[in-house]
Design an enzyme around this catalytic site. Structure first.
Site, short mmCIF file in Angstrom:
data_model
loop_
_atom_site.label_atom_id
_atom_site.label_comp_id
_atom_site.label_asym_id
_atom_site.label_seq_id
_atom_site.Cartn_x
_atom_site.Cartn_y
_atom_site.Cartn_z
N GLU A 1 8.22 96.28 -49.06
CA GLU A 1 8.30 97.49 -48.01
C GLU A 1 9.17 98.60 -48.67
O GLU A 1 10.27 98.80 -48.07
CB GLU A 1 8.37 96.91 -46.70
CG GLU A 1 8.02 97.89 -45.67
CD GLU A 1 6.66 98.36 -45.35
OE1 GLU A 1 5.92 98.43 -46.42
OE2 GLU A 1 6.47 98.93 -44.53
N ASP B 1 1.76 89.92 -60.33
CA ASP B 1 3.09 89.85 -59.52
C ASP B 1 4.05 89.59 -60.84
O ASP B 1 3.90 88.67 -61.69
CB ASP B 1 3.43 88.73 -58.46
CG ASP B 1 4.44 89.10 -57.57
OD1 ASP B 1 4.38 88.97 -56.48
OD2 ASP B 1 5.59 89.04 -58.13
N HIS C 1 -4.23 97.49 -43.34
CA HIS C 1 -3.10 96.50 -42.98
C HIS C 1 -3.32 95.22 -42.33
O HIS C 1 -4.05 95.23 -41.25
CB HIS C 1 -2.34 97.53 -42.07
CG HIS C 1 -1.23 96.91 -41.48
ND1 HIS C 1 -0.88 96.74 -39.95
CD2 HIS C 1 0.00 96.40 -42.13
CE1 HIS C 1 0.37 95.81 -39.92
NE2 HIS C 1 0.81 95.78 -41.13
N MET D 1 2.08 88.32 -48.18
CA MET D 1 0.66 88.80 -47.81
C MET D 1 -0.45 89.09 -49.00
O MET D 1 -1.39 88.59 -48.85
CB MET D 1 1.03 90.10 -47.22
CG MET D 1 1.92 90.29 -46.03
SD MET D 1 0.98 89.28 -44.66
CE MET D 1 -0.32 90.11 -44.41
N LYS E 1 6.75 101.31 -54.14
CA LYS E 1 5.43 101.56 -54.04
C LYS E 1 4.91 102.77 -55.04
O LYS E 1 3.94 102.72 -55.85
CB LYS E 1 5.17 101.64 -52.68
CG LYS E 1 5.23 100.45 -51.99
CD LYS E 1 4.64 100.46 -50.62
CE LYS E 1 4.98 99.11 -49.49
NZ LYS E 1 4.12 97.97 -49.74
N SER F 1 3.48 97.95 -43.86
CA SER F 1 3.51 97.83 -42.38
C SER F 1 3.85 99.18 -41.69
O SER F 1 3.89 99.07 -40.53
CB SER F 1 4.35 96.74 -41.89
OG SER F 1 4.24 95.48 -42.65
N ASN G 1 -0.30 88.66 -40.59
CA ASN G 1 0.01 87.30 -41.02
C ASN G 1 -0.08 86.37 -40.08
O ASN G 1 0.38 86.50 -38.86
CB ASN G 1 1.55 87.70 -41.53
CG ASN G 1 2.36 86.41 -42.07
OD1 ASN G 1 1.78 85.44 -42.24
ND2 ASN G 1 3.75 86.54 -41.95
N ASN H 1 2.12 97.11 -35.09
CA ASN H 1 3.53 97.02 -35.43
C ASN H 1 4.38 97.94 -34.39
O ASN H 1 5.65 97.70 -34.19
CB ASN H 1 3.92 97.48 -36.64
CG ASN H 1 3.62 96.19 -37.62
OD1 ASN H 1 3.82 95.01 -36.97
ND2 ASN H 1 3.24 96.09 -38.88
#
Ligand code: NAD
Length: 706
Positions: free
Chosen positions: A414, A359, A462, A340, A419, A441, A465, A512
């Site tokens: 996730e 990253d 959000h 993502m 986070k 998500s 994909n 979702n």
């Protein structure tokens, strides 16, 4: 284009006021002016909107203009638009909504066509000057002219197919008799744009000029020094019956592979029209009207008109609630460059933002950058602009860009602890007014905000994909999010050319949450012994763009599992069960498409599927689809979305819920609320309480309400 120059050109010949040019007359659509030189100018000049669209009033005024021109034909007629944005967008789609009475529709189609026919027959040289967007009925209007001059920025299209139609104002016959008919059919079957230069190569326009040359080009055209395009022998050969039959057969195969004809009848109707009548212009004009009327009043087009309106409904949300008219964002910093984050960073740079991305895994960054370059190859035709987009996407392994960013988007795995740790490190380095957005998500925003000193700047953006193809972004706020930050996020989403859906910070938001019971039911069906392909086919036959098994692989089984667990915790005992073998797959690292194996095996990114042995049948389709309807109703009842339109739009643009069904709630209404509730009760008795109808169905009432 140079607006002042064009407007100056327009101002010059407007000498005598015609019958529709009275300044200030409310609701004007056209103005007709005549010069001393005997040349008449018909300006598309819709007074109440920024672009020209054709509604009933436009046709009334066109009728009056034609009467005046027929009574006293000018030396030449120039048609152009006074709008900076372009020539015309075509028909006003709102006028078609609810037009299901065939006789009434046929009468309206015939009346509008009669006007275009009169324009074509008008005994004078008719010259269209086209700039900017010229679409649908606008393109059909210029096809009635003798000459078409395109300003270099013009783009022409006949996009009716996207609304479940084909051209209906003579465009099918006029275009396929003007240019190579196979090219004409391709244009109409894809609905894509044609640049001015390509239009010239095709013969759709006769000259491409710069705005400053309009006057000279018109003088040359009126003096007969500019030869119009004429179809060649090859074009005529392609219109013969045997060639049409062969070409139509190929077109049909391609169209069937793209969309099921039982769901989207327009491509087949267009191909049939051309195959049957493509050799005879007059017969094709006649047959087009009947075919267009059938499509116009049919269920698919009517549902797609609603989808068109829903798009506008969401687009309007990017204007926010009025606290902050702009987004004030120039620099975006993206944390996490996986599936993502990599795509989000690439898309933001494509849309003009300066982007730094980071990253801890350098190979993930490398992959993200390579994928971004590929995206730009596809999306940006001009090399200097492509290079500029690449330059805006800045490799930032140390994460230094966070300190300059106006918006940080976190797209790390996730895992709530991870986070929260990222935010703890990140927040002290951010500018005071910077927004921190998570792409989570399913995790609770409230709990993610715990380590933050400025929770008012924290919210969720959000994305879906694949980011480059999914038009929706859910924008969610928690209790402490400031109105201004939320409005800036909505405006930013609009600036990315995405549709923002404001949603409450409930686990899984809307999309979702609604998708999860569908995905889990698909896994239950696998446990019951159904083949993967049969489950996917049952959903695709309903109209979903991708079956649930393939979708789970596409999203990533790890993400699906995380979302299922979070939602399961929130729902308690009524939550669908998560099969143990899914957890084992995730533990083994078989995460779906991204790892090359999941529920399917993948070769070159494509799922390896067998042909389903037998169709799964409507029972299975109901088991997959009705839980989505039920959960959408629950979301509406709980206030996850504010209204039914946002719920339907969210599911269409975020999950690809069969657009021709108009969204889950529109589908429930079309099928009958009472009937859907009854079916859910039956399924609950047969398969368990996960199907029990939600309490919110009562408030939806009878079909047509709510
Ligand atoms: P992913 O596993 O593909 O990517 C996550 C990336 O984060 C990896 O490249 C990883 O190296 C990196 N990362 C790990 N620790 C980090 C750290 N401390 N700082 C910065 N980066 C770190 O996952 P994904 O599918 O891209 O999902 C990312 C987020 O987006 C998740 O919250 C997920 O729920 C959400 N999301 C996923 C999808 C989807 O379809 N996959 C859709 C919408 C939202």
């Amino acid at each position: 284009m140079d607006r002042d120059m064009r407007l100056a050109t327009l101002a010059r010949p407007r000498l005598a006021l015609g019958p529709f040019g009275e300044a200030g007359r409310s609701g004007r659509r056209l103005s007709l002016d005549r010069g001393d030189d005997g040349i008449a100018w018909l300006l598309l000049d819709r007074e109440d909107t920024a672009v020209n669209t054709f509604d009933a009033r436009f046709f009334e005024e066109l009728d009056a203009a034609l009467k005046a021109l027929e009574a006293d034909p000018p030396k030449a007629l120039v048609i152009r638009s006074s709008k900076p944005a372009g020539f015309a967008m075509g028909a006003d789609v709102n006028e078609f909504r609810g037009l299901t009475d065939r006789a009434e529709a046929a009468a309206r189609v015939a009346a509008a066509n009669a006007l275009y026919d009169r324009l074509e027959r008008l005994a004078t040289a008719k010259i269209a000057v086209i700039h900017g967007t010229c679409a649908g009925g606008g393109t059909e209007l210029v096809l009635c002219c003798d000459l078409r001059l395109a300003i270099a920025d013009a783009s022409l299209s006949l996009p009716e197919i996207r609304l479940g139609l084909h051209p209906g104002l003579g465009g099918t016959a006029r275009l396929s008799h003007l240019i190579d008919p196979v090219q004409a059919m391709t244009l109409m079957l894809t609905g894509g744009d044609v640049s001015a230069r390509r239009a010239k190569r095709l013969g759709l326009v006769d000259a491409v000029i710069e705005e400053r040359h309009v006057e000279n080009a018109l003088a040359a055209a009126i003096a007969g020094k500019l030869a119009p395009h004429r179809p060649g022998w090859r074009d005529r050969a392609l219109r013969t019956r045997p060639v049409r039959m062969l070409a139509a057969w190929q077109m049909r195969r391609k169209a069937d592979a793209k969309a099921r004809p039982e769901h989207y009848p327009a491509p087949q109707a267009l191909i049939h029209l051309w195959e049957e009548h493509g050799g005879d212009r007059a017969a094709m004009l006649e047959a087009e009207r009947a075919s267009f009327t059938d499509l116009l009043t049919g269920d698919t087009a009517q549902a797609l008109f609603r989808v068109f309106a829903l798009r506008g409904h969401l687009r309007a949300r990017s204007r926010g609630t009025g606290h902050d008219p702009g987004h004030g964002i120039a620099h975006v910093h993206v944390v996490g460059a996986g599936v993502m984050g990599g795509e989000i960073a690439a898309w933001c740079a494509l849309k003009g933002f300066r982007v730094t991305f980071t990253d801890p895994d350098l190979s993930a960054m490398g992959k993200a950058y390579a994928a971004a370059c590929k995206l730009y190859e596809r999306q940006i035709p001009r090399p200097p602009e492509r290079i500029a987009a690449r330059d805006r996407l800045i490799w930032d392994p140390r994460g230094a860009g966070a300190a300059q960013a106006d918006l940080v988007i976190e797209a790390a795995p996730e895992k709530p602890e991870l986070k929260r740790r990222i935010y703890f490190d990140l927040e002290p380095r951010l500018k005071a007014g910077a927004i921190l957005a998570t792409n989570t998500s399913s995790l609770s925003l409230k709990s993610l905000a715990e380590p933050l000193k400025r929770p008012q700047n924290f919210l969720a953006l959000h994305f879906f994909n694949p980011v480059s193809r999914m038009p929706l972004v859910e924008v969610a706020r928690h209790d402490a999010t400031a109105d201004a930050a939320f409005d800036r996020a909505l405006a930013f989403t609009g600036a990315l050319a995405k549709l923002p859906a404001p949603v409450a910070a409930a686990p899984g938001f809307l999309v979702n949450r609604v998708l999860m019971p569908y995905l889990l039911e698909a896994l239950t069906l696998l446990d019951e012994g159904l083949a993967r392909e049969a489950v996917d086919e049952a959903a695709e036959a309903f109209g979903m763009p991708m079956g649930p098994i393939e979708l789970a692989d596409q999203v990533g089984l790890d993400i699906c599992l995380a979302v299922a667990r979070t939602l399961g915790e929130a729902q308690g005992s009524s939550a669908p069960a998560i099969p143990r073998w899914l957890e084992e797959k995730v533990e083994k690292g078989e995460l779906g498409r991204k790892t090359g194996a999941g529920l399917y095996a993948y070769r070159n990114g494509k799922a390896q599927k067998d042909r389903p042995k037998a169709p799964a049948g409507p029972q299975i389709t109901d088991r997959l689809i009705l839980p989505m309807l039920n959960t959408t109703v629950a979301c509406l009842r709980e206030g996850v979305v504010a209204d039914a339109d946002t719920a339907d739009a969210g599911m269409i643009f975020g999950a690809g819920f069969a657009p021709f069904r108009g969204g889950p709630l529109a589908y429930a209404r079309a099928r009958g609320i009472a009937h859907v509730v009854e079916r859910l009760d039956e399924l609950a008795k047969a398969h368990g309480p996960r199907f029990a109808p939600d309490a919110g169905w009562e408030a939806l009432g009878e079909p047509g309400t709510g």
